[in-house]
Design a protein around this motif. Structure first.
Motif, PDB file in Angstrom:
ATOM      1  N   ILE A 230       0.930  -1.276   0.041  1.00 57.89           N
ATOM      2  CA  ILE A 230      -0.119  -0.145  -0.101  1.00 57.89           C
ATOM      3  C   ILE A 230       0.692   1.362   0.167  1.00 57.89           C
ATOM      4  O   ILE A 230       0.711   2.252  -0.664  1.00 57.89           O
ATOM      5  CB  ILE A 230      -0.801  -0.014   1.039  1.00 57.89           C
ATOM      6  CG1 ILE A 230      -1.665  -1.160   1.026  1.00 57.89           C
ATOM      7  CG2 ILE A 230      -1.715   1.328   1.319  1.00 57.89           C
ATOM      8  CD1 ILE A 230      -2.730  -1.222  -0.069  1.00 57.89           C
ATOM      9  N   LEU A 231       1.859   1.366   0.612  1.00 56.70           N
ATOM     10  CA  LEU A 231       2.786   2.377   0.799  1.00 56.70           C
ATOM     11  C   LEU A 231       3.434   2.532  -0.500  1.00 56.70           C
ATOM     12  O   LEU A 231       3.516   3.801  -0.969  1.00 56.70           O
ATOM     13  CB  LEU A 231       3.723   2.174   1.907  1.00 56.70           C
ATOM     14  CG  LEU A 231       3.413   1.994   3.293  1.00 56.70           C
ATOM     15  CD1 LEU A 231       4.543   1.882   4.339  1.00 56.70           C
ATOM     16  CD2 LEU A 231       2.662   3.533   3.640  1.00 56.70           C
ATOM     17  N   GLY A 232       3.875   1.545  -1.080  1.00 51.75           N
ATOM     18  CA  GLY A 232       4.475   1.504  -2.330  1.00 51.75           C
ATOM     19  C   GLY A 232       3.556   2.186  -3.703  1.00 51.75           C
ATOM     20  O   GLY A 232       3.938   3.115  -4.364  1.00 51.75           O
ATOM     21  N   LEU A 233       2.482   1.722  -3.454  1.00 50.54           N
ATOM     22  CA  LEU A 233       1.303   2.225  -4.446  1.00 50.54           C
ATOM     23  C   LEU A 233       0.759   3.727  -4.277  1.00 50.54           C
ATOM     24  O   LEU A 233       0.647   4.786  -4.994  1.00 50.54           O
ATOM     25  CB  LEU A 233      -0.186   1.456  -4.203  1.00 50.54           C
ATOM     26  CG  LEU A 233      -0.043  -0.099  -5.038  1.00 50.54           C
ATOM     27  CD1 LEU A 233      -1.214  -0.798  -4.619  1.00 50.54           C
ATOM     28  CD2 LEU A 233       0.057   0.113  -6.450  1.00 50.54           C
ATOM     29  N   ALA A 234       1.071   4.169  -2.819  1.00 50.85           N
ATOM     30  CA  ALA A 234       0.731   5.549  -2.543  1.00 50.85           C
ATOM     31  C   ALA A 234       1.782   6.408  -2.982  1.00 50.85           C
ATOM     32  O   ALA A 234       1.660   7.512  -3.329  1.00 50.85           O
ATOM     33  CB  ALA A 234       0.693   5.422  -0.888  1.00 50.85           C
TER      34      ALA A 234
END
Length: 487
Positions: A230-234
């Motif tokens: 999720i952090l990578g996508l954000a």
């Protein structure tokens, strides 16, 4: 175009809007039969992709569709989008596996992105010469909202009484008829504008919207908010947005011209439409969850409760013309619609575990009356204020902001609901609870849900405040270039 061609063209547009909006909702009610038929062992884990593939592809294409309309003319883009949608529908209906179905849903979503945006551009050109207000745009907005309300019920009906494949095959006869009618009837103007298309900008916009939708879809559900995925996508979403904004300010032919945001009607219209997207997510999703989880209503029957909302939208569609003749402007409709919608959510915020279902129907009818004033009128507001050579970009932009608003609303309200719930277990385990624990859990869930509805009422109050800032006088859109008629 002759008067007959205008009527046929408008009917074709309304049919395509219904098809596109229905397909966003109809599949959610048919997921169980699809899994049972195609992959009973592992299919349930891939169902989220079945729904997401459509919405991701649709949102990613919206900015590009607007520019293509302004460069190639809305007729050609409309026919291409409709053809793509029908090809995807046929492949979905014939799908032998879940993987095939997901890929076909993505193709269908690419076409649907045009049908839900380019169609409104076509309708804007169908107004009679000298007509100050194109009532077809308001009708299109109402039809779209009604389709959102009826879709879950129709999907459940087809799943219960026919094959799930008819949820896709039903598009073919109606879509082909609309395609033939459009080829015959549509003779639309095309602006002599630059033919340059900012494909890098469109790719950055697609990357931003896709990753943002994935974050809102997965975050807190499939993966923890602090998970690397999720952090990578954000991070990718934020970087794509920054690069996209930089390109729009530096390229000669931006896909979403920053100059549009200098027009108060456009700037405020985009913001209000995003807030409407947030509110519609709260209405459609959480009301259905409340009915099924708390009141024990079957999924196929829960969709029937959205019919009062569709009725409210229809009533507004019928009355809007007369109110316009009596002096109601798009600004008046937007102010009134925001106020009515906020009041409806305040009524929903008073819902308990044993609240009369007729009170719920009354709240949904009130929601329909509010949304009906907003959906069509905001499109007209933007189209009236947009420079004519950028009509396609402005029209698709308002749909784009609604899509992003809906995604953010689903994520924010879902997180808020989980944080507020203080009953036994968590929200996901409510259906498995029994006895006193279930009673306690449902009471805690409804209390948290009431707070969510109260927050949505706050969102629509913000919409009301923005609507009050809309200019009282309507600008005349700049022509910007000479128009030529394209066959």
């Amino acid at each position: 175009m002759t008067e007959t061609q205008r009527k046929i063209g408008l009917l074709a547009c309304l049919v395509t809007i219904v098809l596109a909006v229905l397909d966003m909702q109809i599949v959610s009610a048919a997921t169980v039969p699809i899994v049972r038929d195609l992959d009973p062992e592992h299919g349930i884990a891939r169902i989220p992709w079945l729904i997401s593939a459509f919405s991701l592809a649709s949102a990613a294409m919206l900015p590009l569709y607007g520019r293509l309309c302004d460069v190639l003319g809305p007729r050609h883009v409309f026919l291409g989008a409709l053809g793509t949608f029908l090809a995807g529908s046929a492949l979905c209906g014939a799908a032998p596996s879940i993987g095939w179905l997901i890929a076909s849903r993505a193709l269908q979503g690419i076409g649907a992105g045009g049908l839900m945006s380019v169609t409104m551009v076509v309708i804007a050109h169908l107004g009679r010469p000298g007509e100050k207000k194109n009532k077809g745009a308001g009708t299109g907005g109402i039809v779209a909202g009604g389709g959102m309300a009826v879709g879950p019920w129709l999907g459940g009906f087809l799943a219960d009484h026919a094959s799930w494949r008819w949820a896709f095959y039903i598009n073919l006869p109606l879509g082909i008829a609309a395609l033939v009618a459009a080829v015959y009837a549509l003779r639309l103007p095309r602006h002599t504008t630059s033919r340059a298309i900012d494909f890098p900008g469109a790719a950055l916009a697609a990357a931003f919207s896709t990753t943002l939708l994935l974050v809102t879809e997965w975050g807190g559900r499939q993966y923890a908010w602090a998970s690397p995925r999720i952090l990578g996508l954000a991070l990718v979403s934020a970087a794509s947005l920054a690069l996209f904004l930089r390109r729009q300010f530096t390229t000669a032919e931006p896909i979403l011209p920053p100059a549009l945001f200098r027009v108060p009607e456009l700037r405020l219209g985009f913001a209000i439409q995003a807030l409407v997207g947030i509110a519609m997510t709260g209405a459609m999703y959480y009301v259905l969850v409340y009915l099924q989880l708390v009141r024990g209503v079957a999924s196929s029957s829960a969709g029937l409760f959205l019919i009062p909302m569709a009725v409210g939208m229809t009533v507004v569609g019928v009355a809007a013309g007369r109110l316009s003749d009596r002096g109601w402007s798009e600004r008046t409709f937007t102010i009134s619609g925001s106020a009515v919608t906020a009041a409806a959510f305040l009524l929903l915020a008073a819902t308990g575990t044993h609240t009369s279902l007729w009170q719920l129907r009354a709240a949904l009818l009130l929601l329909g009356l509010g949304f009906g004033q907003l959906l069509g009128q905001l499109v007209q507001l933007v189209q009236q204020a947009a420079p004519r050579p950028q009509l396609g970009v402005a029209t698709t932009a308002i749909r784009f902001f609604q899509t992003l608003g809906g995604a953010l609303g689903a994520s924010l309200f879902g997180t808020l609901l989980n944080r507020l719930y203080d009953g036994p277990g968590d929200v996901g385990s409510l259906a498995a609870l029994r006895g006193p624990a279930r009673t306690e859990g449902l009471t805690a869930y409804v209390s948290a849900l009431d707070t969510v509805f109260l927050c949505v009422a706050g969102v629509m109050t913000l919409s009301l405040l923005l609507a009050l800032r809309l200019p009282r006088t309507r600008p005349v859109a700049a022509e910007g270039s000479r128009e030529t008629v394209a066959a």
